[in-house]
Write an enzyme that holds these catalytic residues in place. Structure first.
Site, PDB file in Angstrom:
ATOM      1  N   GLY A  65       0.785  -1.229   0.000  1.00  0.00           N
ATOM      2  CA  GLY A  65       0.000   0.000   0.000  1.00  0.00           C
ATOM      3  C   GLY A  65       0.814   1.275   0.000  1.00  0.00           C
ATOM      4  O   GLY A  65       0.323   2.329   0.401  1.00  0.00           O
TER       5      GLY A  65
ATOM      6  N   ASN B 125       1.778   2.966  -2.605  1.00  0.00           N
ATOM      7  CA  ASN B 125       1.152   3.892  -3.568  1.00  0.00           C
ATOM      8  C   ASN B 125      -0.136   4.470  -2.988  1.00  0.00           C
ATOM      9  O   ASN B 125      -0.434   5.653  -3.184  1.00  0.00           O
ATOM     10  CB  ASN B 125       0.860   3.172  -4.887  1.00  0.00           C
ATOM     11  CG  ASN B 125       2.050   3.197  -5.828  1.00  0.00           C
ATOM     12  OD1 ASN B 125       2.384   4.232  -6.386  1.00  0.00           O
ATOM     13  ND2 ASN B 125       2.708   2.088  -5.968  1.00  0.00           N
TER      14      ASN B 125
ATOM     15  N   ARG C  77     -15.143 -16.097  -9.310  1.00  0.00           N
ATOM     16  CA  ARG C  77     -14.826 -14.700  -9.653  1.00  0.00           C
ATOM     17  C   ARG C  77     -16.083 -13.836  -9.642  1.00  0.00           C
ATOM     18  O   ARG C  77     -16.070 -12.733  -9.114  1.00  0.00           O
ATOM     19  CB  ARG C  77     -14.151 -14.616 -11.025  1.00  0.00           C
ATOM     20  CG  ARG C  77     -13.732 -13.201 -11.390  1.00  0.00           C
ATOM     21  CD  ARG C  77     -13.724 -13.015 -12.900  1.00  0.00           C
ATOM     22  NE  ARG C  77     -12.700 -13.835 -13.538  1.00  0.00           N
ATOM     23  CZ  ARG C  77     -11.497 -13.365 -13.888  1.00  0.00           C
ATOM     24  NH1 ARG C  77     -11.158 -12.126 -13.593  1.00  0.00           N
ATOM     25  NH2 ARG C  77     -10.647 -14.141 -14.511  1.00  0.00           N
TER      26      ARG C  77
ATOM     27  N   ARG D 129      -5.623  -8.527  -8.647  1.00  0.00           N
ATOM     28  CA  ARG D 129      -6.645  -9.410  -9.184  1.00  0.00           C
ATOM     29  C   ARG D 129      -7.028  -8.966 -10.592  1.00  0.00           C
ATOM     30  O   ARG D 129      -7.167  -7.763 -10.846  1.00  0.00           O
ATOM     31  CB  ARG D 129      -7.914  -9.420  -8.313  1.00  0.00           C
ATOM     32  CG  ARG D 129      -7.694  -9.757  -6.862  1.00  0.00           C
ATOM     33  CD  ARG D 129      -7.020 -11.096  -6.657  1.00  0.00           C
ATOM     34  NE  ARG D 129      -7.804 -12.232  -7.161  1.00  0.00           N
ATOM     35  CZ  ARG D 129      -7.293 -13.450  -7.301  1.00  0.00           C
ATOM     36  NH1 ARG D 129      -6.033 -13.676  -7.049  1.00  0.00           N
ATOM     37  NH2 ARG D 129      -8.038 -14.439  -7.742  1.00  0.00           N
ATOM     38  N   ILE D 130      -7.222  -9.950 -11.474  1.00  0.00           N
ATOM     39  CA  ILE D 130      -7.698  -9.638 -12.825  1.00  0.00           C
ATOM     40  C   ILE D 130      -9.218  -9.554 -12.758  1.00  0.00           C
ATOM     41  O   ILE D 130      -9.871 -10.433 -12.186  1.00  0.00           O
ATOM     42  CB  ILE D 130      -7.294 -10.755 -13.819  1.00  0.00           C
ATOM     43  CG1 ILE D 130      -5.782 -10.988 -13.780  1.00  0.00           C
ATOM     44  CG2 ILE D 130      -7.766 -10.398 -15.227  1.00  0.00           C
ATOM     45  CD1 ILE D 130      -4.935  -9.931 -14.420  1.00  0.00           C
ATOM     46  N   LEU D 131      -9.790  -8.501 -13.301  1.00  0.00           N
ATOM     47  CA  LEU D 131     -11.241  -8.293 -13.217  1.00  0.00           C
ATOM     48  C   LEU D 131     -11.885  -8.517 -14.585  1.00  0.00           C
ATOM     49  O   LEU D 131     -11.278  -8.296 -15.621  1.00  0.00           O
ATOM     50  CB  LEU D 131     -11.514  -6.889 -12.707  1.00  0.00           C
ATOM     51  CG  LEU D 131     -11.007  -6.659 -11.267  1.00  0.00           C
ATOM     52  CD1 LEU D 131     -10.908  -5.182 -10.947  1.00  0.00           C
ATOM     53  CD2 LEU D 131     -11.910  -7.374 -10.267  1.00  0.00           C
TER      54      LEU D 131
ATOM     55  N   ASN E 201      -4.857   2.889 -12.926  1.00  0.00           N
ATOM     56  CA  ASN E 201      -3.919   1.893 -12.402  1.00  0.00           C
ATOM     57  C   ASN E 201      -2.493   2.394 -12.614  1.00  0.00           C
ATOM     58  O   ASN E 201      -2.208   3.121 -13.571  1.00  0.00           O
ATOM     59  CB  ASN E 201      -4.097   0.547 -13.125  1.00  0.00           C
ATOM     60  CG  ASN E 201      -3.188  -0.538 -12.559  1.00  0.00           C
ATOM     61  OD1 ASN E 201      -3.054  -0.691 -11.349  1.00  0.00           O
ATOM     62  ND2 ASN E 201      -2.520  -1.258 -13.447  1.00  0.00           N
TER      63      ASN E 201
ATOM     64  N   HIS F 253       1.288   1.030 -13.285  1.00  0.00           N
ATOM     65  CA  HIS F 253       1.946  -0.179 -13.770  1.00  0.00           C
ATOM     66  C   HIS F 253       3.444   0.095 -13.866  1.00  0.00           C
ATOM     67  O   HIS F 253       3.846   1.139 -14.417  1.00  0.00           O
ATOM     68  CB  HIS F 253       1.388  -0.584 -15.139  1.00  0.00           C
ATOM     69  CG  HIS F 253       2.008  -1.814 -15.704  1.00  0.00           C
ATOM     70  ND1 HIS F 253       1.685  -3.085 -15.251  1.00  0.00           N
ATOM     71  CD2 HIS F 253       2.954  -1.987 -16.663  1.00  0.00           C
ATOM     72  CE1 HIS F 253       2.406  -3.971 -15.918  1.00  0.00           C
ATOM     73  NE2 HIS F 253       3.183  -3.339 -16.787  1.00  0.00           N
TER      74      HIS F 253
ATOM     75  N   SER G 192       3.923   3.746 -15.462  1.00  0.00           N
ATOM     76  CA  SER G 192       2.832   4.386 -16.212  1.00  0.00           C
ATOM     77  C   SER G 192       1.543   4.373 -15.395  1.00  0.00           C
ATOM     78  O   SER G 192       1.278   3.391 -14.691  1.00  0.00           O
ATOM     79  CB  SER G 192       2.558   3.622 -17.527  1.00  0.00           C
ATOM     80  OG  SER G 192       3.745   3.463 -18.294  1.00  0.00           O
TER      81      SER G 192
ATOM     82  N   ASP H 101      -8.826  -4.872 -21.499  1.00  0.00           N
ATOM     83  CA  ASP H 101      -7.551  -5.494 -21.902  1.00  0.00           C
ATOM     84  C   ASP H 101      -6.464  -5.125 -20.892  1.00  0.00           C
ATOM     85  O   ASP H 101      -6.197  -3.943 -20.667  1.00  0.00           O
ATOM     86  CB  ASP H 101      -7.141  -5.002 -23.289  1.00  0.00           C
ATOM     87  CG  ASP H 101      -8.168  -5.407 -24.359  1.00  0.00           C
ATOM     88  OD1 ASP H 101      -8.400  -4.618 -25.293  1.00  0.00           O
ATOM     89  OD2 ASP H 101      -8.782  -6.493 -24.181  1.00  0.00           O
TER      90      ASP H 101
ATOM     91  N   ASP I  60      -3.644  -3.895 -18.716  1.00  0.00           N
ATOM     92  CA  ASP I  60      -2.561  -2.904 -18.864  1.00  0.00           C
ATOM     93  C   ASP I  60      -2.535  -2.250 -20.247  1.00  0.00           C
ATOM     94  O   ASP I  60      -1.472  -1.895 -20.754  1.00  0.00           O
ATOM     95  CB  ASP I  60      -1.206  -3.583 -18.594  1.00  0.00           C
ATOM     96  CG  ASP I  60      -1.137  -4.167 -17.191  1.00  0.00           C
ATOM     97  OD1 ASP I  60      -0.439  -5.188 -17.029  1.00  0.00           O
ATOM     98  OD2 ASP I  60      -1.795  -3.617 -16.285  1.00  0.00           O
TER      99      ASP I  60
HETATM  100  C1  GRF Z   1       4.011  -1.346  -7.352  1.00  0.00           C
HETATM  101  O1  GRF Z   1       5.296  -1.665  -7.775  1.00  0.00           O
HETATM  102  C2  GRF Z   1       3.104  -1.246  -8.539  1.00  0.00           C
HETATM  103  O2  GRF Z   1       3.757  -0.799  -9.697  1.00  0.00           O
HETATM  104  C3  GRF Z   1       2.684  -2.673  -8.728  1.00  0.00           C
HETATM  105  O3  GRF Z   1       2.590  -3.232  -7.434  1.00  0.00           O
HETATM  106  C4  GRF Z   1       3.369  -2.461  -6.554  1.00  0.00           C
HETATM  107  C5  GRF Z   1       2.446  -1.908  -5.512  1.00  0.00           C
HETATM  108  O4  GRF Z   1       3.185  -1.571  -4.430  1.00  0.00           O
HETATM  109  N1  GRF Z   1       1.400  -2.728  -9.369  1.00  0.00           N
HETATM  110  P1  GRF Z   1       2.384  -0.901  -3.202  1.00  0.00           P
HETATM  111  O5  GRF Z   1       1.403  -1.932  -2.688  1.00  0.00           O
HETATM  112  O6  GRF Z   1       1.701   0.317  -3.719  1.00  0.00           O
HETATM  113  O7  GRF Z   1       3.477  -0.582  -2.215  1.00  0.00           O
END
Ligand code: GRF
Length: 196
Positions: free
Chosen positions: A12, A14, A65, A91-93, A107, A109, A136, A143, A145
């Site tokens: 978490g 981010n 799912r 998770r893929i939705l 998102n 990535h 990004s 689709d 990413d």
């Molecule tokens: C990040 O590296 C992000 O790019 C990827 O998963 C990681 C998430 O890290 N999708 P955090 O849970 O935000 O620390």
């Protein structure tokens, strides 16, 4: 006020960067953090910030799912999100779920899309001998990413970089890029943001 729900599965970091950016004159506020994993450390980070949390445990639905997504939709609808930020949500939705929230999901990535969709992005960039790498922010579409890119941040790969060292440097870029893009989107601007 733009209502933001953040979806996590793990640390978490981010989510924390996004939450910490939504203060003062920022037009958005985090209203809920949802994890698909009960033990996700990001839940503690959210609670420490006074942000309501919820868990929608995908393992509780034994691989069903549709049931998981129905539970997640129920939680999301109650929060009335204007934006949903995926932040390490693993998770893929389904296309049906995506369609329900289309246009409101972002998102982060860890690659310079369209390069390296999917997993193991840092190892793949190293294996390819790329000079540039990064992260990004994109709109979530059916689709994986592949939605419109709203922001990118790049860094130079260093001699001796490993997937771990690269991931750590990219993560710091993510913490700058994602809040920048979120604020722009909350202000109604979806033009491309580039950092670095
Ligand atoms: C990040 O590296 C992000 O790019 C990827 O998963 C990681 C998430 O890290 N999708 P955090 O849970 O935000 O620390």
């Amino acid at each position: 006020m733009t209502r933001v729900v953040i979806l996590i599965s793990g640390a978490g970091s981010n989510m924390a960067a996004l939450a910490d950016s939504m203060t003062g004159a920022h037009p958005a506020r985090p209203v809920l953090v949802v994890s698909n994993r009960p033990g996700a450390p990001g839940l503690d980070k959210a609670q420490a910030r006074g942000i309501p949390t919820a868990v929608v445990d995908h393992t509780a639905r034994a691989g069903d799912r549709a049931a998981f997504e129905a539970d997640l939709t129920h939680v999301l609808e109650a929060a009335e999100p204007d934006l949903i930020c995926f932040a390490g949500f693993m998770r893929i939705l389904s296309a049906g779920f995506i369609e329900r929230w289309q246009g409101r999901m972002l998102n982060i990535h860890p690659s310079l899309l369209p390069k390296y969709r999917g997993l193991d992005t840092h190892a793949r960039a190293l294996a390819a001998g790329d000079r540039w790498h990064g992260c990004s922010v994109h709109e979530v579409t059916a689709d994986l990413d592949s939605g419109p890119v709203l922001g990118q941040a790049r860094l130079e790969v260093r001699q001796g970089d490993t997937p771990e060292s690269l991931a750590a440097r990219v993560l710091r870029l993510e913490h700058r890029l994602y809040p920048t893009v979120l604020r722009r989107v909350a202000e109604g601007d979806r033009s491309l943001v580039t950092l670095g």
